[in-house]
Design an enzyme around this catalytic site. Sequence first.
Site, mmCIF file in Angstrom:
data_model
loop_
_atom_site.group_PDB
_atom_site.id
_atom_site.type_symbol
_atom_site.label_atom_id
_atom_site.label_comp_id
_atom_site.label_asym_id
_atom_site.label_seq_id
_atom_site.Cartn_x
_atom_site.Cartn_y
_atom_site.Cartn_z
ATOM 1 N N ARG A 115 41.742 25.716 61.987
ATOM 2 C CA ARG A 115 41.106 25.566 63.397
ATOM 3 C C ARG A 115 39.911 26.459 63.968
ATOM 4 N NH1 ARG A 115 46.448 24.778 65.698
ATOM 5 N NH2 ARG A 115 47.647 24.130 63.782
ATOM 6 N N GLY A 170 48.803 31.770 65.785
ATOM 7 C CA GLY A 170 49.364 31.696 64.440
ATOM 8 C C GLY A 170 50.299 30.598 64.656
ATOM 9 N N ARG A 229 55.672 27.754 65.340
ATOM 10 C CA ARG A 229 56.774 26.614 65.162
ATOM 11 C C ARG A 229 56.366 25.577 64.022
ATOM 12 N NH1 ARG A 229 57.481 22.878 70.279
ATOM 13 N NH2 ARG A 229 55.170 22.615 70.996
ATOM 14 N N ARG A 264 53.772 16.250 59.593
ATOM 15 C CA ARG A 264 52.771 15.752 60.156
ATOM 16 C C ARG A 264 51.735 16.222 58.846
ATOM 17 N NH1 ARG A 264 50.756 19.292 65.426
ATOM 18 N NH2 ARG A 264 50.691 21.304 64.211
ATOM 19 N N GLY A 272 60.778 28.917 67.573
ATOM 20 C CA GLY A 272 60.315 28.016 66.308
ATOM 21 C C GLY A 272 60.658 26.809 66.456
ATOM 22 N N ASP A 284 42.246 27.136 69.677
ATOM 23 C CA ASP A 284 43.221 27.136 68.413
ATOM 24 C C ASP A 284 43.731 25.832 68.500
ATOM 25 O OD1 ASP A 284 44.453 28.164 70.978
ATOM 26 O OD2 ASP A 284 46.300 27.684 69.833
ATOM 27 N N ASN A 285 43.439 24.928 69.335
ATOM 28 C CA ASN A 285 43.919 23.398 68.820
ATOM 29 C C ASN A 285 42.834 22.552 68.921
ATOM 30 O OD1 ASN A 285 46.598 24.031 69.749
ATOM 31 N ND2 ASN A 285 45.839 23.668 71.966
#
Length: 520
Positions: free
Chosen positions: A190, A98, A101, A183, A133, A267-268
């Site tokens: 993902r 999850g 951060r 960003r 975080g 997850d990326n």
Amino acid sequence: MSQFSDLQDSAFFRVPKENSFAALPTDFFTRIPTTPLKDSILVHANPSVGELLELGPRELESKEFLNIVSGSTPLPGGDTLAAVYSGHQFGVWAGQLGDGRAHLLGEVSGPRGNWELQLKGAGPTPYSRRGDGRAVLRSSIREYLASQAMSGLGIPTTQALSIVSAKDRVIRETVESAAVVARMAPSFIRFGSFEHWASRNAPQQLTVLADYVISRFYPECLLPEAGVTETGEQRYVRFLRAVVQRTARLMAQWQVVGFCHGVMNTDNMSILGLTLDYGPFGFMDAFDAKHICNHTDTQGRYAWHAQPAVAHWNLYQLANSLHVIAPDADALRAALDTYDGIFLQEMQTRMSAKLGLGVWQLGDEALIDDLWSLMQANHADFTLTFRQLAYAPGVAGVDTAQASRDLGGTVGPGLVPFVDLFIDREAAIAWLDKYQARLRSAPAQDSGARVNGMLSVNPLYVLRNYLAQKAIERAEEGDFSEVQALFDVLRSPFTFQHGKDAYAAQPPAWATTIEVSCSS
């Protein structure tokens, strides 16, 4: 909202926001406020990305903007949350992960579509796994500049709007300064977002997630094939095929500029085919097909040459997840099987352009393989090899002054030839002879057009690790001028920029000692 009254012309400050992800069921995320930093200062704001949100210089320089992108003030009309997902890390199932951060502030509707705004480093969330975080200035500068570098190269990526530093101290390998990167992307969903629900055998949540992504980002997948009677499940197969296509093309784009992601965990991997989560990335200097940019990756799982196969493996995990709601395994497998052909076609097209070959011909694959082998044996500079090939002596008439300009000072006063990038000059000359013969075998091509075409796809400037390191070291001393200078260069990576020869040069010897890891 009176504090924003004089900034209402910008979509960034207008309310309400759409916040479509926040409208999903609450088991997809946790609403959690950011934790403000102390005495934040704006290191840099990206004017081009700001334009996507109707933010001009006045807005980007305002105190209200700083408060939002530092996490001190919520986005007007936003809905701050952290998303849950799971994933495979280095090929091993890691379970629930999850946004440990990252905080999604909300969704802004700009003149060129909707953008989710996310802060990275704005404090702990329920998914921080005992972490703080926070992000550090070092890694934040790398992500901020990398986003601009990839955008300048025309490679799909998340966008970086701003970077903020503060007096807060963060403990990593050493004590470092805290920072926050703002960003943006149409979505930060993902592969791991789908794996999360599949691992829990939760078809209802998988269906909600898949339908959300398809309706907003892949609406073409809602349309059935002409004359075919089908069930609703087949839209998930079409969705997988579309993600396969985007991912295959992204991998080719990475490969042809020598970009290494460094941590291609599921997850990326962006469901939209974007470059996501810049950590231990790197642009290759000396070519090595087995180059590992992540010091943590001791087995080389994510080496440059392995990236296309890893992406395919990750797509298999996505397909496994979709199988919960799309039971036709053969159809899913057929969608996955399109990957190799798409990747190969994209590589051929892009490599043909890099070498100025025109239409792909039989034998071009061997010519390019020989070049890779030559570069490997000599550890030739990845970026400069392709850039200087445009003016390789003997290929065409060379205007020395124009060539020196276009190559950005990477050649000497007498125009150091392409072959001098190689230790074994005779081997380079032998390959160059084959290259020249290939050009002669093709229909007549104007030399100037060939050179200009090659220069337009072979960058002169990339974000070399040592350049990023120099900007980081200056910034840690409170001098952000090198961040600005490097940012400006990376905005136009294909075009010679007067006085910027140092940014195109081969790296110094000390550059090989730089190590980046998952903490980067």
